[in-house]
Design a protein around this motif. Sequence first.
Motif, PDB file in Angstrom:
ATOM      1  N   ILE A   4       0.861  -1.182   0.000  1.00  0.00           N
ATOM      2  CA  ILE A   4       0.000   0.000   0.000  1.00  0.00           C
ATOM      3  C   ILE A   4       0.897   1.232   0.000  1.00  0.00           C
ATOM      4  O   ILE A   4       1.805   1.347   0.824  1.00  0.00           O
ATOM      5  CB  ILE A   4      -0.915   0.008   1.235  1.00  0.00           C
ATOM      6  N   PHE A  54       3.234   0.502   3.197  1.00  0.00           N
ATOM      7  CA  PHE A  54       2.824  -0.536   4.135  1.00  0.00           C
ATOM      8  C   PHE A  54       2.726  -1.848   3.384  1.00  0.00           C
ATOM      9  O   PHE A  54       2.411  -1.878   2.189  1.00  0.00           O
ATOM     10  CB  PHE A  54       1.455  -0.231   4.746  1.00  0.00           C
ATOM     11  N   ALA A  56       0.503  -5.118   3.354  1.00  0.00           N
ATOM     12  CA  ALA A  56      -0.752  -5.691   3.833  1.00  0.00           C
ATOM     13  C   ALA A  56      -0.528  -7.186   3.992  1.00  0.00           C
ATOM     14  O   ALA A  56      -0.294  -7.896   3.021  1.00  0.00           O
ATOM     15  CB  ALA A  56      -1.883  -5.407   2.855  1.00  0.00           C
ATOM     16  N   THR A  64      -6.668  -8.583   7.873  1.00  0.00           N
ATOM     17  CA  THR A  64      -5.498  -7.989   7.246  1.00  0.00           C
ATOM     18  C   THR A  64      -4.849  -6.977   8.166  1.00  0.00           C
ATOM     19  O   THR A  64      -5.515  -6.104   8.712  1.00  0.00           O
ATOM     20  CB  THR A  64      -5.890  -7.313   5.912  1.00  0.00           C
ATOM     21  N   GLU A  66      -1.693  -4.090   8.441  1.00  0.00           N
ATOM     22  CA  GLU A  66      -0.788  -3.266   7.652  1.00  0.00           C
ATOM     23  C   GLU A  66       0.482  -3.041   8.455  1.00  0.00           C
ATOM     24  O   GLU A  66       0.454  -2.464   9.535  1.00  0.00           O
ATOM     25  CB  GLU A  66      -1.444  -1.928   7.304  1.00  0.00           C
TER      26      GLU A  66
END
Length: 89
Positions: A4, A54, A56, A64, A66
């Motif tokens: 991410i 990040f 995940a 999930t 992060e």
Amino acid sequence: MRIILYSKPGCHLCEGLQEKLEQIQNLKFELEIRDITTREDWFQAYQYQVPVLFLANARSTEGTQELPLPRPSPRATVQQLENMLQKYL
């Protein structure tokens, strides 16, 4: 795995990092771009820090998670970025 990238429009560091991430060929991951201007909580958390990466991690039993990744240097090459990510993927 999914990476991410928290970003915002007009951020040249964000755009440069996104381009490099998209050029990585030897690692398999999905890249998700999150525009911090679309959510107040993201904006408050990252307005002075973008770009922020990040990982995940879908392996958690609680859903999930992060996990923050170290901020790569804007001068890092695609290969250096790939080497850094290999440690976490």
